[in-house]
Design a protein around this motif. Structure first.
Motif, PDB file in Angstrom:
ATOM      1  N   GLU A   1      40.308  33.239  42.441  1.00  0.00           N
ATOM      2  CA  GLU A   1      41.369  32.753  43.333  1.00  0.00           C
ATOM      3  C   GLU A   1      42.431  32.152  42.421  1.00  0.00           C
ATOM      4  OE1 GLU A   1      40.949  33.571  46.517  1.00  0.00           O
ATOM      5  OE2 GLU A   1      38.962  34.328  45.961  1.00  0.00           O
ATOM      6  N   SER A   2      43.356  32.989  41.983  1.00  0.00           N
ATOM      7  CA  SER A   2      44.263  32.625  40.907  1.00  0.00           C
ATOM      8  C   SER A   2      45.429  31.773  41.354  1.00  0.00           C
ATOM      9  CB  SER A   2      44.787  33.900  40.232  1.00  0.00           C
ATOM     10  OG  SER A   2      45.583  33.606  39.127  1.00  0.00           O
ATOM     11  N   ALA A   3      45.790  31.826  42.627  1.00  0.00           N
ATOM     12  CA  ALA A   3      46.878  31.030  43.188  1.00  0.00           C
ATOM     13  C   ALA A   3      46.619  30.893  44.675  1.00  0.00           C
ATOM     14  CB  ALA A   3      48.227  31.704  42.929  1.00  0.00           C
ATOM     15  N   ASP A   4      47.379  30.041  45.347  1.00  0.00           N
ATOM     16  CA  ASP A   4      47.183  29.848  46.777  1.00  0.00           C
ATOM     17  C   ASP A   4      47.314  31.172  47.516  1.00  0.00           C
ATOM     18  OD1 ASP A   4      46.933  27.183  46.233  1.00  0.00           O
ATOM     19  OD2 ASP A   4      48.926  26.618  46.985  1.00  0.00           O
ATOM     20  N   GLY A   5      46.234  31.618  48.127  1.00  0.00           N
ATOM     21  CA  GLY A   5      46.277  32.833  48.928  1.00  0.00           C
ATOM     22  C   GLY A   5      46.229  34.123  48.151  1.00  0.00           C
ATOM     23  N   VAL A   6      45.981  34.081  46.844  1.00  0.00           N
ATOM     24  CA  VAL A   6      45.948  35.292  46.026  1.00  0.00           C
ATOM     25  C   VAL A   6      44.570  35.436  45.373  1.00  0.00           C
ATOM     26  CG1 VAL A   6      46.938  36.553  44.088  1.00  0.00           C
ATOM     27  CG2 VAL A   6      48.421  35.152  45.541  1.00  0.00           C
ATOM     28  N   ALA A   7      43.928  36.567  45.627  1.00  0.00           N
ATOM     29  CA  ALA A   7      42.658  36.896  44.977  1.00  0.00           C
ATOM     30  C   ALA A   7      42.915  37.957  43.913  1.00  0.00           C
ATOM     31  CB  ALA A   7      41.646  37.410  45.992  1.00  0.00           C
ATOM     32  N   VAL A   8      42.470  37.710  42.683  1.00  0.00           N
ATOM     33  CA  VAL A   8      42.606  38.670  41.591  1.00  0.00           C
ATOM     34  C   VAL A   8      41.240  39.303  41.358  1.00  0.00           C
ATOM     35  CG1 VAL A   8      43.176  38.996  39.164  1.00  0.00           C
ATOM     36  CG2 VAL A   8      44.503  37.393  40.555  1.00  0.00           C
ATOM     37  N   LEU A   9      41.169  40.625  41.565  1.00  0.00           N
ATOM     38  CA  LEU A   9      39.912  41.351  41.451  1.00  0.00           C
ATOM     39  C   LEU A   9      39.899  42.209  40.196  1.00  0.00           C
ATOM     40  CD1 LEU A   9      39.511  42.717  45.107  1.00  0.00           C
ATOM     41  CD2 LEU A   9      38.926  40.450  44.229  1.00  0.00           C
ATOM     42  N   THR A  10      38.786  42.175  39.470  1.00  0.00           N
ATOM     43  CA  THR A  10      38.559  43.072  38.345  1.00  0.00           C
ATOM     44  C   THR A  10      37.527  44.103  38.779  1.00  0.00           C
ATOM     45  OG1 THR A  10      39.046  41.352  36.712  1.00  0.00           O
ATOM     46  CG2 THR A  10      37.780  43.253  35.957  1.00  0.00           C
ATOM     47  N   LEU A  11      37.893  45.380  38.716  1.00  0.00           N
ATOM     48  CA  LEU A  11      37.046  46.469  39.186  1.00  0.00           C
ATOM     49  C   LEU A  11      36.515  47.269  38.012  1.00  0.00           C
ATOM     50  CD1 LEU A  11      39.426  47.732  42.041  1.00  0.00           C
ATOM     51  CD2 LEU A  11      37.576  46.054  42.244  1.00  0.00           C
ATOM     52  N   ARG A  12      35.239  47.597  38.039  1.00  0.00           N
ATOM     53  CA  ARG A  12      34.619  48.408  36.992  1.00  0.00           C
ATOM     54  C   ARG A  12      33.756  49.500  37.622  1.00  0.00           C
ATOM     55  NH1 ARG A  12      35.098  45.761  32.050  1.00  0.00           N
ATOM     56  NH2 ARG A  12      35.529  43.514  32.180  1.00  0.00           N
ATOM     57  N   HIS A  13      33.524  50.569  36.863  1.00  0.00           N
ATOM     58  CA  HIS A  13      32.607  51.612  37.318  1.00  0.00           C
ATOM     59  C   HIS A  13      31.177  51.076  37.213  1.00  0.00           C
ATOM     60  CE1 HIS A  13      30.343  55.381  37.446  1.00  0.00           C
ATOM     61  NE2 HIS A  13      31.413  55.903  38.035  1.00  0.00           N
ATOM     62  N   PRO A  14      30.340  51.275  38.242  1.00  0.00           N
ATOM     63  CA  PRO A  14      28.970  50.722  38.191  1.00  0.00           C
ATOM     64  C   PRO A  14      28.142  51.281  37.044  1.00  0.00           C
ATOM     65  CG  PRO A  14      29.241  52.214  40.063  1.00  0.00           C
ATOM     66  CD  PRO A  14      30.606  51.962  39.515  1.00  0.00           C
ATOM     67  N   GLY A  15      28.478  52.476  36.579  1.00  0.00           N
ATOM     68  CA  GLY A  15      27.730  53.059  35.466  1.00  0.00           C
ATOM     69  C   GLY A  15      28.396  52.853  34.120  1.00  0.00           C
ATOM     70  N   GLY A  16      29.460  52.066  34.097  1.00  0.00           N
ATOM     71  CA  GLY A  16      30.147  51.789  32.849  1.00  0.00           C
ATOM     72  C   GLY A  16      31.055  52.904  32.359  1.00  0.00           C
ATOM     73  N   GLU A  17      31.318  53.907  33.193  1.00  0.00           N
ATOM     74  CA  GLU A  17      32.178  55.017  32.779  1.00  0.00           C
ATOM     75  C   GLU A  17      33.624  54.550  32.624  1.00  0.00           C
ATOM     76  OE1 GLU A  17      31.838  58.245  35.490  1.00  0.00           O
ATOM     77  OE2 GLU A  17      29.636  58.361  35.342  1.00  0.00           O
ATOM     78  N   PRO A  18      34.350  55.128  31.669  1.00  0.00           N
ATOM     79  CA  PRO A  18      35.759  54.753  31.513  1.00  0.00           C
ATOM     80  C   PRO A  18      36.586  55.203  32.713  1.00  0.00           C
ATOM     81  CG  PRO A  18      35.222  56.621  30.096  1.00  0.00           C
ATOM     82  CD  PRO A  18      33.920  56.119  30.662  1.00  0.00           C
ATOM     83  N   LEU A  19      37.567  54.414  33.059  1.00  0.00           N
ATOM     84  CA  LEU A  19      38.444  54.721  34.180  1.00  0.00           C
ATOM     85  C   LEU A  19      39.649  55.517  33.682  1.00  0.00           C
ATOM     86  CD1 LEU A  19      38.320  51.226  35.938  1.00  0.00           C
ATOM     87  CD2 LEU A  19      36.957  53.272  36.442  1.00  0.00           C
ATOM     88  N   PRO A  20      40.312  56.253  34.564  1.00  0.00           N
ATOM     89  CA  PRO A  20      41.469  57.052  34.134  1.00  0.00           C
ATOM     90  C   PRO A  20      42.565  56.196  33.513  1.00  0.00           C
ATOM     91  CG  PRO A  20      40.751  57.728  36.314  1.00  0.00           C
ATOM     92  CD  PRO A  20      39.979  56.484  35.979  1.00  0.00           C
ATOM     93  N   GLU A  21      43.341  56.824  32.636  1.00  0.00           N
ATOM     94  CA  GLU A  21      44.470  56.142  32.022  1.00  0.00           C
ATOM     95  C   GLU A  21      45.555  55.854  33.071  1.00  0.00           C
ATOM     96  OE1 GLU A  21      45.823  58.657  28.915  1.00  0.00           O
ATOM     97  OE2 GLU A  21      44.120  58.230  27.588  1.00  0.00           O
ATOM     98  N   TRP A  22      46.357  54.842  32.795  1.00  0.00           N
ATOM     99  CA  TRP A  22      47.481  54.533  33.674  1.00  0.00           C
ATOM    100  C   TRP A  22      48.590  53.896  32.849  1.00  0.00           C
ATOM    101  CZ3 TRP A  22      48.881  49.302  34.536  1.00  0.00           C
ATOM    102  CH2 TRP A  22      47.956  48.350  34.081  1.00  0.00           C
TER     103      TRP A  22
END
Length: 324
Positions: A23-44
């Protein structure tokens, strides 16, 4: 025998795990998402967003605000919106650490173009796509500044990360400074400067007004909600759409979109928001003149008529030929 419909180009889609929630600021949730198997995510690249396919049937897109070089995780910031149609309420109520969520993307309709100088303007949660942009500008050795506004200092996310950039960042909470001084910040057009802005609609409209005197293409904005559209004569009439890959001709009736018409005819088309703000359904126009009704394309892109968002845009003439 009719030709089978062409499947859309597949996008990355997977279930990811909420590895961390802050909960990084009032009313803002910062989520970190990962692959459950540890696979790399696509580039962006900076400016990209992903879709969350929520269990309540809603699809919502959120800007990536982490490090593009870190393919082990994606980070998003989600504002709790009191008048939410269900997206932010679901994220805040259901997506705690350990929860899984279906994700699609990434997609970029707000890409950072090379320039020697940038002026960034962010309002509230609009800082999310801008954060990796300023990191990229800094790494490229470009001259840049950020004007960041919000209701209160406590409602403004990522202030600790922005503090590392020193005087290049101007934090201006409204309860301390009033409205952002856009006249002073954007008052002098510069051919070597690009302006990037993301935030609530009143801020975007104000920045667009101040940038009318700037060179064509200098301003890029990203909207979280569709721009209010006025009806046109073109919207009232039916028109024909020819699907170039199969040669099929479809009649788009008044009150129906190209997307709806194509899907009803069995054509598989990628789409997400169906409101003209995410860019998922962008389609190449081979013949005809689109009547652009989206909130994604720049004035220059609209003028070129090379692509259109088929979820909301229509035709100015009796016929369009699309790359479908």
């Amino acid at each position: 025998m009719s030709n089978p419909p062409n499947p859309p180009t597949p996008e990355y889609e997977s279930s990811l795990v909420v590895a961390e929630r802050i909960e990084s600021a009032d009313g803002v949730a910062v989520l970190t998402l990962r692959h459950p198997g540890g696979e790399p995510l696509p580039e962006w690249q900076p400016g990209a967003h992903i879709d969350l396919l929520l269990d309540n049937g809603l699809v919502r897109h959120y800007s990536l605000c982490g490090d593009p070089g870190d393919r082990s995780a994606w980070r998003i910031g989600v504002l709790r919106v009191p008048e939410s149609r269900g997206g932010s309420a679901y994220v805040h109520g259901k997506l705690h650490a350990g929860a899984e969520v279906r994700v699609r993307g990434p997609r970029n309709t707000f890409a950072l173009r090379p320039a020697p100088r940038y002026l960034f303007v962010a309002g509230g949660i609009g800082i999310t796509p801008v954060l990796p942009m300023i990191a990229a500008a800094e790494a490229a050795g470009a001259d840049w500044r950020l004007l960041y506004g919000g209701r209160t200092r406590s409602s403004m996310v990522f202030l600790d990360e922005l503090a590392a950039y020193g005087d290049a960042v101007a934090v201006r909470p409204q309860d301390e400074h009033g409205l952002l001084d856009l006249d002073g910040y954007l008052g002098e057009p510069d051919a070597d400067t690009l302006v990037y802005c993301c935030g609530p609609e009143p801020l975007l409209a104000a920045v667009e007004e101040r940038c009318r005197a700037w060179p064509s293409g200098a301003l890029r904005v990203e909207r979280f909600q569709a721009r209010e559209r006025e009806g046109t004569a073109a919207e009232a009439g039916a028109f024909e759409v020819v699907l170039s890959r199969s040669g099929r001709a479809l009649q788009v009736e008044p009150g129906k979109s190209v997307l709806e018409t194509a899907r009803e005819a069995g054509v598989s088309v990628l789409f997400s928001c169906a409101e003209g703000i995410c860019g998922t359904c962008e389609t190449e126009v081979l013949e005809g003149e689109p009547d652009h009704r989206d909130s994604v394309l720049s004035p220059e892109e609209r003028e070129s008529g090379e692509t259109m968002m088929i979820c909301v845009s229509r035709s100015r003439g009796p016929r369009l030929v699309l790359d479908l």
